[in-house]
Design a protein around this motif. Sequence first.
Motif, mmCIF file in Angstrom:
data_model
loop_
_atom_site.group_PDB
_atom_site.id
_atom_site.type_symbol
_atom_site.label_atom_id
_atom_site.label_comp_id
_atom_site.label_asym_id
_atom_site.label_seq_id
_atom_site.Cartn_x
_atom_site.Cartn_y
_atom_site.Cartn_z
ATOM 1 N N ALA A 225 0.794 -1.137 -0.045
ATOM 2 C CA ALA A 225 -0.039 -0.007 -0.101
ATOM 3 C C ALA A 225 0.818 1.497 0.023
ATOM 4 O O ALA A 225 0.593 2.133 -0.602
ATOM 5 N N ALA A 226 1.937 1.296 0.665
ATOM 6 C CA ALA A 226 3.003 2.392 0.866
ATOM 7 C C ALA A 226 3.639 2.714 -0.620
ATOM 8 O O ALA A 226 3.371 3.804 -1.110
ATOM 9 N N PHE A 227 4.005 1.519 -1.425
ATOM 10 C CA PHE A 227 4.490 1.690 -2.629
ATOM 11 C C PHE A 227 3.262 2.115 -3.704
ATOM 12 O O PHE A 227 3.625 3.127 -4.461
ATOM 13 N N ALA A 228 2.084 1.849 -3.413
ATOM 14 C CA ALA A 228 0.763 2.040 -4.302
ATOM 15 C C ALA A 228 0.628 3.944 -4.331
ATOM 16 O O ALA A 228 0.144 4.376 -5.019
ATOM 17 N N LEU A 229 0.912 4.091 -2.871
ATOM 18 C CA LEU A 229 0.893 5.549 -2.582
ATOM 19 C C LEU A 229 1.755 6.393 -3.551
ATOM 20 O O LEU A 229 1.362 7.725 -3.459
ATOM 21 N N LEU A 230 2.677 5.794 -4.027
ATOM 22 C CA LEU A 230 3.462 6.656 -4.779
ATOM 23 C C LEU A 230 2.826 7.259 -6.059
ATOM 24 O O LEU A 230 3.214 8.303 -6.441
ATOM 25 N N ASP A 231 1.933 6.290 -6.565
ATOM 26 C CA ASP A 231 1.090 6.842 -7.723
ATOM 27 C C ASP A 231 0.031 8.176 -7.391
ATOM 28 O O ASP A 231 -0.255 8.615 -8.293
ATOM 29 N N GLU A 232 0.145 8.393 -5.983
ATOM 30 C CA GLU A 232 -0.844 9.318 -5.646
ATOM 31 C C GLU A 232 -0.258 10.828 -6.018
ATOM 32 O O GLU A 232 -0.941 11.801 -6.047
ATOM 33 N N PHE A 233 1.055 10.880 -5.800
ATOM 34 C CA PHE A 233 2.051 12.146 -5.952
ATOM 35 C C PHE A 233 1.418 12.865 -7.249
ATOM 36 O O PHE A 233 1.389 14.068 -6.978
ATOM 37 N N PRO A 234 1.819 12.058 -8.323
ATOM 38 C CA PRO A 234 1.405 13.104 -9.610
ATOM 39 C C PRO A 234 -0.186 13.509 -9.881
ATOM 40 O O PRO A 234 -0.283 14.535 -10.228
ATOM 41 N N LYS A 235 -1.011 12.739 -9.253
ATOM 42 C CA LYS A 235 -2.284 12.890 -9.326
ATOM 43 C C LYS A 235 -2.548 14.103 -8.163
ATOM 44 O O LYS A 235 -3.597 14.973 -8.667
ATOM 45 N N GLN A 236 -1.869 14.454 -7.160
ATOM 46 C CA GLN A 236 -1.989 15.550 -6.331
ATOM 47 C C GLN A 236 -1.430 16.751 -6.782
ATOM 48 O O GLN A 236 -1.187 17.626 -6.013
ATOM 49 N N GLY A 237 -0.298 16.494 -7.782
ATOM 50 C CA GLY A 237 0.307 17.627 -8.585
ATOM 51 C C GLY A 237 1.470 17.785 -7.553
ATOM 52 O O GLY A 237 2.243 18.955 -7.596
ATOM 53 N N CYS A 238 2.217 16.707 -7.091
ATOM 54 C CA CYS A 238 3.365 16.730 -6.393
ATOM 55 C C CYS A 238 4.379 15.791 -6.547
ATOM 56 O O CYS A 238 3.909 14.764 -7.245
ATOM 57 N N ARG A 239 5.490 15.883 -6.252
ATOM 58 C CA ARG A 239 6.540 15.084 -6.377
ATOM 59 C C ARG A 239 6.985 14.273 -5.456
ATOM 60 O O ARG A 239 7.261 14.995 -4.592
ATOM 61 N N PRO A 240 7.476 13.023 -5.301
ATOM 62 C CA PRO A 240 8.188 12.335 -4.146
ATOM 63 C C PRO A 240 9.471 13.070 -3.935
ATOM 64 O O PRO A 240 10.106 13.447 -4.915
ATOM 65 N N ASN A 241 9.733 13.131 -2.721
ATOM 66 C CA ASN A 241 11.158 13.837 -2.370
ATOM 67 C C ASN A 241 12.009 12.775 -1.670
ATOM 68 O O ASN A 241 11.691 11.547 -1.421
ATOM 69 N N VAL A 242 13.130 13.071 -1.038
ATOM 70 C CA VAL A 242 14.232 12.246 -0.776
ATOM 71 C C VAL A 242 13.534 11.384 0.584
ATOM 72 O O VAL A 242 13.965 10.319 1.001
#
Length: 398
Positions: A225-242
């Motif tokens: 589920a944590a890795f699946a949440l990575l897909d939410e970043f572009p949907k919310q208009g933001c990028r994963p950070n370090v």
Amino acid sequence: MALLQKMVARSFTYSLRISGAIFHSVLVDPNPIRVSNSTISSSSSSLELDCDLEQLDPLNHKDWLSPNEVLKIFRSLRDPDSVISVLERISQRKDYKPNESLYTIVIQKLAKAKRFDSIEDVLKRIKNEKNCRLSDDFFNCLIKIQGNVAGHIDRAIETLFAMPEFGCWPTNKTFCLVLNMLVSAKQFDIVHEVYLGAPRLGVAIDACCLNILIKGLCECDNLDAAFALLDEFPKQGCRPNVRTYSTLMHCLCENGRVDEAFELCEKMERKGCNPDTITFNILISGLRKQGRVAEGMELLDRMMLKGCYPNSASYQEVLYGLLSSEKFVEAKNFMDRMISEGVFPSFLSYKLVIHGLCNENLLGDVDLVLKQMVHQGFVPKMGMWKQILERMFSGNNR
């Protein structure tokens, strides 16, 4: 001898004076007062009350009190229990004009006295008055008191969702504060409910919010589920950070999936996000737990080539790897490197190195490590000395 006689005579005269004074006091009052601890405590409380009454004297006058003068009165209160009564008195005055600074002091005083129910009463008063504008900073402070000091996370959530009723909408900072509070308390189900309430509060989900959710999912070992949440970043208009990637890497390493953590690190770099010292420390720690010490040392050198400077935790992870692998001579040499680079080993490191070198009868190296340890300000314990002496007198030393 004459000098000694004079000193004795003076002492005798002084004793007579004291005895006379005591005798006089007994004659004047044959029932002297005995001061108990409760009397002292009562006197102290009375003194605080007198000081408070003195500071409250302006309330008895009809002179106009400015907001700063009102704040001064509350700051000077030594008895937290008097806060509510003083607030009641001030609110009866014609010049009463509440503001955020006043209520901030009131709530802080009540929190210090652990009068948390009184804080709720103050909030009801604010809502009823409807003439005091409050900022997000005020509610941020209040939520910290409710959740971290009082331990009432449910009230903290209620306050978050009640902010619009006070004419104030929460910022991402306050929204993330509550999310993080819930993750720290391991209330993962409620985290998701609060997260879904973001649109009602006008909060735009950002990387910070998603990172907290990923942290919560990792802590309950729901990596998929944590890795699946990575897909939410572009949907919310933001990028994963370090921080996003480091949290996932830490969870992978904790579950023994170190190679996958390195693959994720490479993926992160391809996306233009550079690892930091914390990221490298997570990977070095993961290698140590798998006994891959040589790879940990290589990674330590590689991170410096990338312009990322190791900290004490980076070196300590490598050192513990050498010690757990029983490479005590290499550990001793690595400690020399640490000190030359301004990083100092822990007491436990010295203890383990000396123990290992003693078992291998390398007393020459033990002597060097012992001197280095004392130079760093550590004091060897009795058990350490006992082990060294036993090896010294057992023969077959190197």
